[in-house]
Design an enzyme around this catalytic site. Structure first.
Site, PDB file in Angstrom:
ATOM      1  N   GLY A 162      98.302 116.745  33.439  1.00 50.67           N
ATOM      2  CA  GLY A 162      97.147 117.518  33.029  1.00 50.67           C
ATOM      3  C   GLY A 162      97.235 118.913  33.188  1.00 50.67           C
ATOM      4  O   GLY A 162      97.911 119.343  34.045  1.00 50.67           O
TER       5      GLY A 162
ATOM      6  N   GLN B 289      94.471 127.451  34.333  1.00 52.29           N
ATOM      7  CA  GLN B 289      95.439 127.333  34.835  1.00 52.29           C
ATOM      8  C   GLN B 289      96.655 128.164  34.087  1.00 52.29           C
ATOM      9  O   GLN B 289      97.782 128.539  34.583  1.00 52.29           O
ATOM     10  CB  GLN B 289      96.046 126.004  35.037  1.00 52.29           C
ATOM     11  CG  GLN B 289      95.320 125.062  36.032  1.00 52.29           C
ATOM     12  CD  GLN B 289      95.992 123.770  35.971  1.00 52.29           C
ATOM     13  OE1 GLN B 289      95.620 122.949  35.302  1.00 52.29           O
ATOM     14  NE2 GLN B 289      96.708 123.558  37.089  1.00 52.29           N
TER      15      GLN B 289
ATOM     16  N   CYS C 185      98.358 118.920  42.131  1.00 49.23           N
ATOM     17  CA  CYS C 185      98.205 119.910  40.817  1.00 49.23           C
ATOM     18  C   CYS C 185      99.115 120.931  40.751  1.00 49.23           C
ATOM     19  O   CYS C 185      99.884 121.382  41.682  1.00 49.23           O
ATOM     20  CB  CYS C 185      96.820 120.668  41.638  1.00 49.23           C
ATOM     21  SG  CYS C 185      96.224 121.928  40.302  1.00 49.23           S
ATOM     22  N   LEU C 186      99.482 121.369  39.337  1.00 49.88           N
ATOM     23  CA  LEU C 186     100.422 122.253  38.878  1.00 49.88           C
ATOM     24  C   LEU C 186     100.363 123.775  39.534  1.00 49.88           C
ATOM     25  O   LEU C 186     101.349 124.427  39.627  1.00 49.88           O
ATOM     26  CB  LEU C 186     100.669 122.437  37.447  1.00 49.88           C
ATOM     27  CG  LEU C 186     101.093 120.994  36.897  1.00 49.88           C
ATOM     28  CD1 LEU C 186     101.223 121.143  35.561  1.00 49.88           C
ATOM     29  CD2 LEU C 186     102.502 120.543  37.444  1.00 49.88           C
TER      30      LEU C 186
ATOM     31  N   HIS D  75      89.978 115.415  37.472  1.00 51.27           N
ATOM     32  CA  HIS D  75      90.450 116.527  38.152  1.00 51.27           C
ATOM     33  C   HIS D  75      90.606 117.860  37.108  1.00 51.27           C
ATOM     34  O   HIS D  75      90.415 118.757  37.558  1.00 51.27           O
ATOM     35  CB  HIS D  75      91.969 116.124  38.271  1.00 51.27           C
ATOM     36  CG  HIS D  75      92.926 117.130  39.042  1.00 51.27           C
ATOM     37  ND1 HIS D  75      93.469 117.231  40.042  1.00 51.27           N
ATOM     38  CD2 HIS D  75      93.255 118.468  38.465  1.00 51.27           C
ATOM     39  CE1 HIS D  75      94.093 118.322  40.375  1.00 51.27           C
ATOM     40  NE2 HIS D  75      94.142 118.958  39.369  1.00 51.27           N
ATOM     41  N   GLU D  76      91.028 117.673  35.849  1.00 52.33           N
ATOM     42  CA  GLU D  76      90.953 118.833  34.753  1.00 52.33           C
ATOM     43  C   GLU D  76      89.502 119.184  34.455  1.00 52.33           C
ATOM     44  O   GLU D  76      89.628 120.384  34.502  1.00 52.33           O
ATOM     45  CB  GLU D  76      91.791 118.203  33.548  1.00 52.33           C
ATOM     46  CG  GLU D  76      93.009 117.804  33.730  1.00 52.33           C
ATOM     47  CD  GLU D  76      93.907 118.458  34.464  1.00 52.33           C
ATOM     48  OE1 GLU D  76      93.732 119.925  34.502  1.00 52.33           O
ATOM     49  OE2 GLU D  76      94.680 118.115  35.294  1.00 52.33           O
TER      50      GLU D  76
ATOM     51  N   HIS E 219      88.533 121.648  37.121  1.00 56.55           N
ATOM     52  CA  HIS E 219      89.164 122.966  36.971  1.00 56.55           C
ATOM     53  C   HIS E 219      88.211 123.716  36.110  1.00 56.55           C
ATOM     54  O   HIS E 219      88.286 125.059  36.511  1.00 56.55           O
ATOM     55  CB  HIS E 219      90.764 122.902  36.242  1.00 56.55           C
ATOM     56  CG  HIS E 219      91.771 122.515  37.053  1.00 56.55           C
ATOM     57  ND1 HIS E 219      92.014 123.621  38.180  1.00 56.55           N
ATOM     58  CD2 HIS E 219      92.654 121.579  37.284  1.00 56.55           C
ATOM     59  CE1 HIS E 219      93.156 123.262  38.667  1.00 56.55           C
ATOM     60  NE2 HIS E 219      93.514 121.946  38.349  1.00 56.55           N
TER      61      HIS E 219
HETATM   62 CO    CO Z   1      95.218 120.805  38.670  1.00 54.65          CO
END
Ligand code: CO
Length: 150
Positions: free
Chosen positions: A46, A51, A88-89, A130-131, A134
């Site tokens: 995701g 991000q 998380c990226l 999660h997304e 964000h």
């Molecule tokens: Co993330």
């Protein structure tokens, strides 16, 4: 399509509340395409607009069964719980245990502005939560049982 840089923890952009996406034009489609390419290249499941430095409410998700694009997503129903490791990226190389709903229903728009409703369970429900977090400047480390050392 083009890969975009992923914003890393410590950058204020990850802590902002994103604004509603009001236009469903070629520019949005380009960003969504770029975000998908960036997510796949980074082996993520995701990626949310902040991000890649864009403070708008949309994200892309693929837990292995196809790409989902959510514009202005809202969780309308949730049930059950699941606890598992999450990463998380924007926080590379780290993970921590987070409790999330087992099932969620999300109302959103697609890339053309059409209303959609998607139900998900397990990993996909986790990715949705999660997304969407964000988009409100919330990171999984805020909800983790033990915060990983960043
Ligand atoms: Co993330």
């Amino acid at each position: 399509m083009a890969k975009r840089n992923i914003v890393k923890i410590g950058d204020d952009v990850l802590r902002k509340v994103c604004r509603t996406q009001l236009t469903f034009d070629e520019r949005l489609h380009q960003i969504l395409d770029d975000m998908a390419e960036t997510m796949y290249d980074a082996d993520g499941v995701g990626l949310a607009a902040p991000q890649v430095g864009i403070l708008r409410r949309f994200c892309v998700i693929d837990v292995g069964d196809g790409l989902i694009e959510l514009i202005n997503p809202v969780i309308t129903k949730q049930s059950g719980t699941q606890t598992d490791d999450e990463g998380c990226l924007s926080i590379p190389g780290k993970s921590a245990s987070v409790t999330r709903p087992m099932n969620v229903t999300v109302r959103a728009q697609d890339r053309n502005g059409k209303n959609i409703t998607i139900s998900a369970e397990g990993l996909k429900a986790r990715a949705f939560c999660h997304e969407i977090d964000h988009l409100d400047g919330v990171l999984y480390i805020d909800k983790a049982e033990k915060t990983p050392k960043i």
